[in-house]
Write a protein that holds these residues in place. Structure first.
Motif, PDB file in Angstrom:
ATOM      1  N   SER B  88       0.838  -1.204   0.000  1.00  0.00           N
ATOM      2  CA  SER B  88       0.000   0.000   0.000  1.00  0.00           C
ATOM      3  C   SER B  88       0.870   1.251   0.000  1.00  0.00           C
ATOM      4  O   SER B  88       0.419   2.322  -0.381  1.00  0.00           O
ATOM      5  CB  SER B  88      -0.931   0.009   1.204  1.00  0.00           C
ATOM      6  N   ILE B  89       2.132   1.106   0.420  1.00  0.00           N
ATOM      7  CA  ILE B  89       3.035   2.265   0.426  1.00  0.00           C
ATOM      8  C   ILE B  89       3.175   2.850  -0.975  1.00  0.00           C
ATOM      9  O   ILE B  89       3.189   4.048  -1.162  1.00  0.00           O
ATOM     10  CB  ILE B  89       4.429   1.886   0.995  1.00  0.00           C
ATOM     11  N   TRP B  90       3.231   1.962  -1.980  1.00  0.00           N
ATOM     12  CA  TRP B  90       3.396   2.517  -3.334  1.00  0.00           C
ATOM     13  C   TRP B  90       2.089   2.517  -4.127  1.00  0.00           C
ATOM     14  O   TRP B  90       2.093   2.456  -5.339  1.00  0.00           O
ATOM     15  CB  TRP B  90       4.533   1.852  -4.103  1.00  0.00           C
ATOM     16  N   SER B  91       0.958   2.578  -3.414  1.00  0.00           N
ATOM     17  CA  SER B  91      -0.301   2.587  -4.144  1.00  0.00           C
ATOM     18  C   SER B  91      -0.774   3.998  -4.495  1.00  0.00           C
ATOM     19  O   SER B  91      -1.819   4.163  -5.099  1.00  0.00           O
ATOM     20  CB  SER B  91      -1.383   1.852  -3.351  1.00  0.00           C
ATOM     21  N   MET B  97       6.564   7.792  -4.737  1.00  0.00           N
ATOM     22  CA  MET B  97       7.695   8.689  -4.978  1.00  0.00           C
ATOM     23  C   MET B  97       8.815   8.362  -3.984  1.00  0.00           C
ATOM     24  O   MET B  97       9.988   8.363  -4.346  1.00  0.00           O
ATOM     25  CB  MET B  97       7.222  10.141  -4.778  1.00  0.00           C
ATOM     26  N   PHE B  98       8.420   8.076  -2.756  1.00  0.00           N
ATOM     27  CA  PHE B  98       9.385   7.699  -1.715  1.00  0.00           C
ATOM     28  C   PHE B  98      10.131   6.434  -2.145  1.00  0.00           C
ATOM     29  O   PHE B  98      11.366   6.356  -2.072  1.00  0.00           O
ATOM     30  CB  PHE B  98       8.610   7.476  -0.407  1.00  0.00           C
ATOM     31  N   LEU B  99       9.389   5.460  -2.651  1.00  0.00           N
ATOM     32  CA  LEU B  99      10.003   4.215  -3.112  1.00  0.00           C
ATOM     33  C   LEU B  99      10.943   4.494  -4.277  1.00  0.00           C
ATOM     34  O   LEU B  99      12.065   3.986  -4.340  1.00  0.00           O
ATOM     35  CB  LEU B  99       8.914   3.225  -3.545  1.00  0.00           C
ATOM     36  N   TRP B 100      10.474   5.305  -5.213  1.00  0.00           N
ATOM     37  CA  TRP B 100      11.247   5.672  -6.403  1.00  0.00           C
ATOM     38  C   TRP B 100      12.600   6.260  -5.998  1.00  0.00           C
ATOM     39  O   TRP B 100      13.652   5.857  -6.489  1.00  0.00           O
ATOM     40  CB  TRP B 100      10.423   6.707  -7.166  1.00  0.00           C
ATOM     41  N   THR B 143       6.644  18.959  -1.517  1.00  0.00           N
ATOM     42  CA  THR B 143       5.345  18.958  -2.192  1.00  0.00           C
ATOM     43  C   THR B 143       4.550  17.676  -1.994  1.00  0.00           C
ATOM     44  O   THR B 143       3.359  17.661  -2.238  1.00  0.00           O
ATOM     45  CB  THR B 143       5.500  19.175  -3.711  1.00  0.00           C
ATOM     46  N   SER B 144       5.197  16.578  -1.626  1.00  0.00           N
ATOM     47  CA  SER B 144       4.441  15.329  -1.545  1.00  0.00           C
ATOM     48  C   SER B 144       4.864  14.520  -0.334  1.00  0.00           C
ATOM     49  O   SER B 144       5.216  13.361  -0.447  1.00  0.00           O
ATOM     50  CB  SER B 144       4.658  14.480  -2.798  1.00  0.00           C
ATOM     51  N   SER B 145       4.813  15.115   0.824  1.00  0.00           N
ATOM     52  CA  SER B 145       5.323  14.412   1.998  1.00  0.00           C
ATOM     53  C   SER B 145       4.427  13.255   2.415  1.00  0.00           C
ATOM     54  O   SER B 145       3.243  13.429   2.667  1.00  0.00           O
ATOM     55  CB  SER B 145       5.466  15.389   3.162  1.00  0.00           C
ATOM     56  N   PRO B 146       4.998  12.043   2.498  1.00  0.00           N
ATOM     57  CA  PRO B 146       4.222  10.916   2.995  1.00  0.00           C
ATOM     58  C   PRO B 146       4.211  10.874   4.517  1.00  0.00           C
ATOM     59  O   PRO B 146       3.663   9.947   5.096  1.00  0.00           O
ATOM     60  CB  PRO B 146       4.959   9.700   2.416  1.00  0.00           C
ATOM     61  N   PHE B 147       4.852  11.853   5.175  1.00  0.00           N
ATOM     62  CA  PHE B 147       5.019  11.797   6.628  1.00  0.00           C
ATOM     63  C   PHE B 147       3.973  12.598   7.387  1.00  0.00           C
ATOM     64  O   PHE B 147       3.974  12.604   8.604  1.00  0.00           O
ATOM     65  CB  PHE B 147       6.410  12.308   7.020  1.00  0.00           C
ATOM     66  N   GLU B 148       3.101  13.305   6.695  1.00  0.00           N
ATOM     67  CA  GLU B 148       2.139  14.154   7.394  1.00  0.00           C
ATOM     68  C   GLU B 148       1.254  13.345   8.317  1.00  0.00           C
ATOM     69  O   GLU B 148       0.904  12.215   8.021  1.00  0.00           O
ATOM     70  CB  GLU B 148       1.296  14.920   6.383  1.00  0.00           C
ATOM     71  N   ARG B 149       0.883  13.970   9.448  1.00  0.00           N
ATOM     72  CA  ARG B 149       0.155  13.208  10.455  1.00  0.00           C
ATOM     73  C   ARG B 149      -1.240  13.770  10.702  1.00  0.00           C
ATOM     74  O   ARG B 149      -1.503  14.937  10.444  1.00  0.00           O
ATOM     75  CB  ARG B 149       0.939  13.204  11.763  1.00  0.00           C
ATOM     76  N   ILE B 150      -2.128  12.876  11.171  1.00  0.00           N
ATOM     77  CA  ILE B 150      -3.449  13.314  11.601  1.00  0.00           C
ATOM     78  C   ILE B 150      -3.418  13.317  13.120  1.00  0.00           C
ATOM     79  O   ILE B 150      -3.406  12.265  13.746  1.00  0.00           O
ATOM     80  CB  ILE B 150      -4.558  12.344  11.170  1.00  0.00           C
ATOM     81  N   LEU B 151      -3.373  14.485  13.708  1.00  0.00           N
ATOM     82  CA  LEU B 151      -3.336  14.575  15.160  1.00  0.00           C
ATOM     83  C   LEU B 151      -4.304  15.668  15.583  1.00  0.00           C
ATOM     84  O   LEU B 151      -4.487  16.622  14.858  1.00  0.00           O
ATOM     85  CB  LEU B 151      -1.911  14.891  15.651  1.00  0.00           C
ATOM     86  N   PRO B 152      -4.947  15.640  16.708  1.00  0.00           N
ATOM     87  CA  PRO B 152      -4.829  14.596  17.724  1.00  0.00           C
ATOM     88  C   PRO B 152      -5.762  13.406  17.502  1.00  0.00           C
ATOM     89  O   PRO B 152      -5.589  12.403  18.172  1.00  0.00           O
ATOM     90  CB  PRO B 152      -5.221  15.336  19.000  1.00  0.00           C
ATOM     91  N   VAL B 153      -6.746  13.545  16.570  1.00  0.00           N
ATOM     92  CA  VAL B 153      -7.686  12.426  16.419  1.00  0.00           C
ATOM     93  C   VAL B 153      -7.156  11.411  15.429  1.00  0.00           C
ATOM     94  O   VAL B 153      -7.188  11.629  14.222  1.00  0.00           O
ATOM     95  CB  VAL B 153      -9.065  12.897  15.916  1.00  0.00           C
ATOM     96  N   THR B 154      -6.688  10.305  15.924  1.00  0.00           N
ATOM     97  CA  THR B 154      -6.173   9.267  15.046  1.00  0.00           C
ATOM     98  C   THR B 154      -7.298   8.313  14.658  1.00  0.00           C
ATOM     99  O   THR B 154      -8.006   7.823  15.520  1.00  0.00           O
ATOM    100  CB  THR B 154      -5.073   8.486  15.773  1.00  0.00           C
ATOM    101  N   LEU B 177       9.287  -1.774 -12.305  1.00  0.00           N
ATOM    102  CA  LEU B 177       9.405  -0.682 -13.265  1.00  0.00           C
ATOM    103  C   LEU B 177      10.332   0.406 -12.735  1.00  0.00           C
ATOM    104  O   LEU B 177      11.197   0.889 -13.461  1.00  0.00           O
ATOM    105  CB  LEU B 177       8.036  -0.048 -13.482  1.00  0.00           C
ATOM    106  N   TYR B 178      10.146   0.757 -11.451  1.00  0.00           N
ATOM    107  CA  TYR B 178      10.975   1.815 -10.871  1.00  0.00           C
ATOM    108  C   TYR B 178      12.441   1.411 -10.892  1.00  0.00           C
ATOM    109  O   TYR B 178      13.308   2.224 -11.182  1.00  0.00           O
ATOM    110  CB  TYR B 178      10.554   2.111  -9.429  1.00  0.00           C
ATOM    111  N   LEU B 179      12.710   0.122 -10.581  1.00  0.00           N
ATOM    112  CA  LEU B 179      14.099  -0.335 -10.607  1.00  0.00           C
ATOM    113  C   LEU B 179      14.676  -0.141 -12.005  1.00  0.00           C
ATOM    114  O   LEU B 179      15.843   0.198 -12.169  1.00  0.00           O
ATOM    115  CB  LEU B 179      14.181  -1.805 -10.206  1.00  0.00           C
ATOM    116  N   GLY B 180      13.827  -0.366 -13.027  1.00  0.00           N
ATOM    117  CA  GLY B 180      14.277  -0.143 -14.394  1.00  0.00           C
ATOM    118  C   GLY B 180      14.493   1.327 -14.694  1.00  0.00           C
ATOM    119  O   GLY B 180      15.542   1.733 -15.181  1.00  0.00           O
ATOM    120  N   TYR B 181      13.469   2.132 -14.384  1.00  0.00           N
ATOM    121  CA  TYR B 181      13.563   3.576 -14.677  1.00  0.00           C
ATOM    122  C   TYR B 181      14.786   4.198 -14.042  1.00  0.00           C
ATOM    123  O   TYR B 181      15.583   4.859 -14.699  1.00  0.00           O
ATOM    124  CB  TYR B 181      12.358   4.318 -14.093  1.00  0.00           C
TER     125      TYR B 181
END
Lengths: 163, 630
Positions: B88-91, B97-100, B143-154, B177-181
């Motif tokens: 799901s990380i690369w979905s 982008m992080f994986l890339w 521009t595309s941070s995967p680290f943003e958090r939902i706080l305080p209501v998780t 594909l990414y490994l190729g690119y």
């Protein structure tokens, strides 16, 4: 030969400028064309009958559900709008009444009226693709439609000019 | 706490990358001390290590269902098996982008630590790698941070991964594909460093040849898996749709194919110097172009991520800077790369050059196909789409010529011309066999063979027969046979043949049936037995049960429609039964007023052969690492 060499630079440059043009024009080019608001007749979350004529002349309609994470993210912003006296009609989308009411009780209720759209029929007619989405309806016409999270930036960009 | 740790590591990595490139530049332009060079290298390694750690922590967060992280909350779910929690990380955009970037760092880190550090332009390679990685990390964080958090209501439960992405092929296809690119970042950076360094006698291609082949194999397999996924899971019913995103993956692949072939010619005959350099730069440039198209939202496609002008602009500027920088250096250095060795006409490298031209032509044609709707929309209010007829018409003649050239080149030799008579004699047998085989299909089948299909059959047969004859000769003569090349090209020939056969023999029927209705055609019969409704943990389903009878063989088919509770999304689960030659493929549609249901029945011939031939091509490329080339 000289020309061929430099065309290696000129061709990408032209392509880049073209894409720059497209991206910078994205917002202006896709101006929203007002469409007629869907006619509906349904019930609210507190089991009252509701139809178009029960709604004010100008209102925001926010599509949400208790299963929707992004709705939770935009929720504080909606509460903020309410405290500034802005009238938001909620359209609860493909949800259950108990969960929806629980959510409003727990997180606060930014909506003046909450329409219950269990099957998502009203939303389907309005062209909703998922939750959250926000509409601005003025005199029976949808004048703006935003897909995804509503925040200050989008509010200023898309909705404020219409007020 | 742990999400911030992962975030912090990524920021730290970006900072160290910048630091490494700055020390590198300062040292390179001044006294070139060995100590500072070591520092550049160590800083780069530390930065790479922090990024790997950051990604590993992020995987841990996904497995632990840390839904305080907004990205994980909106793309994963606590009920998912661990395998899909990770994939799901690369979905979606941010995580993929992080994986890339992690792969980009991985490749460059491996490469830098694998080359000898007394290398002429070792420092330049580190500098450019660090700058490239820094730019992309900045893009991710800003521009595309995967680290943003939902706080305080998780949220208690995640929103779930998109159901069409819950498939093993999808879990593997983007990483491949990414490994190729990003693998082609190695030749890209190496070539830039080589050009700036300015010692043009240096044989640059030797060191990056294996790396390029490896990346090329990943790219081939990645495209194949993507096509397989679209067929099995998306219910598209075909293997290739000329979708813009498929096109932007095919362009780097064609460039990579041209590049590796041209590098081979350079290796053998010292020709095509600046041409190979140009191709080497263009593979990664085209990969970046693809990333831009997919992630900026300028094109609508199943693959494209949400539209965000800010992201688009950042990517455009960054990709533009990289591309223009690389090409400017090439243009400046080109006159000095002048090669007094020219290509001998009739030699192996001359045929390679011809096919190189054809490949560049096809890249250009795809490019036009991708760009034309955009240009049209910009100047007109309505839109157009460029579809398969455009691509098929352009590709057929190119492939026809390419197949003939491949067939001739098998028996040619490096740096020497062969006389026409000998070439003709060698070409004669496979040529005649291919014409006869194509003619046989034309007369024996009940189908009308279009010119394009005939070309496909002929080209496929020609390549396969040519290589089979060479293999046959090998049995009697002790001639040299290049096994990796033979297998890859047999795969390519089989691919052409399968595509032609698929388009000729396949049948598609849209049916409207009630329970107990039957439909007969030819020697086959399809019967609709019953329909069932049911509930599963995370979806409700409608399952139809049908019988397909062909020449006494019975196939039970149970296509489904599912509605997933968490997202309300409806997916269609195709049922496919395979035989040696074909797939029986059935999809359930809508129920209509008179209580009957619609079905789409497809008999897809040779479709499995397409995946098999892509496998052969990949296998052939990888074989290079195990078979010693002569």
């Amino acid at each position: 030969m000289q020309f061929l060499r430099y065309s290696l630079l000129i061709i990408p440059l032209v392509i880049i400028i073209f894409f720059g043009f497209i991206i910078l024009n994205e917002n202006n080019a896709r101006e929203f064309v007002p469409i007629e608001m869907t006619k509906f007749s349904s019930t609210t979350l507190d089991n009252k009958n509701i139809k178009n004529s029960d709604l004010p002349d100008t209102y925001f309609l926010n599509v949400w559900a208790s299963w929707c994470i992004t709705c939770k993210i935009e929720h504080p912003f909606l509460l903020n709008l309410k405290s500034n006296g802005i009238d938001i009609v909620g359209l609860n989308y493909k949800d259950t009444k108990s969960k929806a009411l629980g959510w409003l009780k727990e997180l606060g209720d930014p909506y003046s009226i909450s329409i219950f759209d269990y099957k998502g029929d009203i939303a389907l007619d309005m062209g909703v693709t998922g939750a959250p989405e926000t509409f601005l309806v003025k005199n029976g016409k949808i004048v703006m439609h935003h897909l995804g999270e509503l925040n200050q930036e989008i509010w200023e960009q898309k909705f404020e000019p219409h007020l | 706490m742990i999400p911030e740790f992962s975030h912090l590591l990524a920021i730290l990595s970006a900072g160290l990358m910048l630091y490494s490139s700055l020390i590198g530049i300062v040292n390179h332009t001044s006294d070139k001390s060995h100590k500072l060079r070591q520092l550049t290298h160590n800083t780069f390694n530390a930065a790479a290590f922090f990024l790997f750690l950051s990604f590993a922590v992020y995987i841990y967060l996904a497995i632990q269902d840390d839904f305080s992280v907004a990205y994980i909350a909106s793309h994963s779910n606590s009920d998912l098996p661990i395998f899909y929690k990770v994939s799901s990380i690369w979905s979606a955009h941010e995580g993929s982008m992080f994986l890339w970037i992690t792969f980009l760092v991985g490749w460059l880190w491996l490469f830098i630590n694998h080359t000898k550090n007394d290398h002429e332009f070792f420092e330049l390679i580190i500098i450019f790698s660090a700058i490239l990685i820094f730019g992309f990390l900045l893009f991710l964080l800003a521009t595309s941070s995967p680290f943003e958090r939902i706080l305080p209501v998780t949220p208690l439960n995640g929103a779930d991964i998109n159901p069409v992405l819950q498939d093993p092929a999808l879990a593997i296809h983007p990483p491949m594909l990414y490994l190729g690119y990003v693998g082609f970042a190695i030749p890209f950076i190496y070539i830039i460093s080589f050009l700036i360094n300015g010692n043009f006698a240096f044989e640059w291609h030797r060191e990056i040849k294996s790396w390029s082949l490896f990346a090329w194999a990943f790219l081939t397999a990645g495209i194949g898996l993507g096509s397989w996924w679209a067929y099995y899971e998306l219910g598209w019913g075909g293997y290739w749709f000329w979708d813009p995103v498929e096109n932007v993956a095919l362009m780097p692949w064609l460039a990579a194919t041209a590049f590796t072939h041209s590098m081979h010619a350079l290796n053998k005959s010292k020709v095509l110097k600046s041409w190979t350099l140009f191709l080497g730069l263009s593979v990664f440039t085209l990969s970046l172009f693809g990333a831009f198209i997919v992630r900026s939202g300028v094109i609508d496609s199943v693959h494209s991520f949400a539209n965000d002008p800010e992201r688009g602009l950042f990517l455009l500027i960054f990709v533009a800077l990289i591309t223009l920088f690389a090409l400017t250096i090439l243009v400046i250095r080109m006159p000095k790369l002048y090669n007094n060795k020219t290509v001998v006409s009739g030699s192996k490298e001359s045929y390679l050059s011809l096919n190189n031209i054809l490949m560049v032509t096809s890249i250009f044609s795809i490019f036009i196909g991708v760009m034309y709707p955009l240009i049209y929309e910009t100047f007109n209010s309505n839109s157009v789409s460029v579809g398969p007829p455009f691509y098929n018409t352009i590709f057929a003649p190119l492939i026809f010529i390419a197949a003939i050239i491949i067939s001739i080149s098998i028996n040619s030799s490096w740096q020497r011309t062969n006389d026409l008579k000998k070439i003709f004699k060698r070409f004669f047998v496979p040529g005649i066999l291919s014409v006869l085989s194509t003619y046989f299909i034309y007369t024996s089948s009940l189908y009308n063979l279009s010119l394009l299909q005939a070309i496909g059959f002929f080209s496929g047969f020609l390549i396969i027969f040519s290589y089979l004859i060479v293999m046959f000769n090998k049995l009697f003569d002790k001639v040299y046979l290049n096994w990796p090349s033979t297998i890859s090209h047999l795969g390519f020939g089989l691919l052409l043949l399968s595509i032609a056969a698929n388009s000729t023999f396949s049948i598609e029927k849209n049916l409207k049936m009630n329970i107990n209705d039957s439909f007969e055609f030819g020697s086959s019969k399809l019967t609709f037995n019953n329909i069932q409704f049911g509930n599963e943990d995370n979806f409700e389903r409608i399952r139809a049960s049908l019988l397909f009878i062909e020449n006494g063989k019975i196939f039970q088919l149970t296509p489904e429609k599912r509605r997933y509770f968490t997202r309300g999304q409806i997916t269609s689960e195709t049922d496919i039964k395979s035989t040696f030659l074909k797939d029986i493929y059935i999809n359930i549609g809508e129920q209509i007023e008179d209580n009957s249901w619609t079905f789409r029945l497809q008999l897809n011939y040779f479709i499995k052969w397409i995946w098999f031939s892509i496998f052969l091509m990949t296998f052939g490329i990888l074989m290079r690492f195990f078979v010693r080339a002569q």
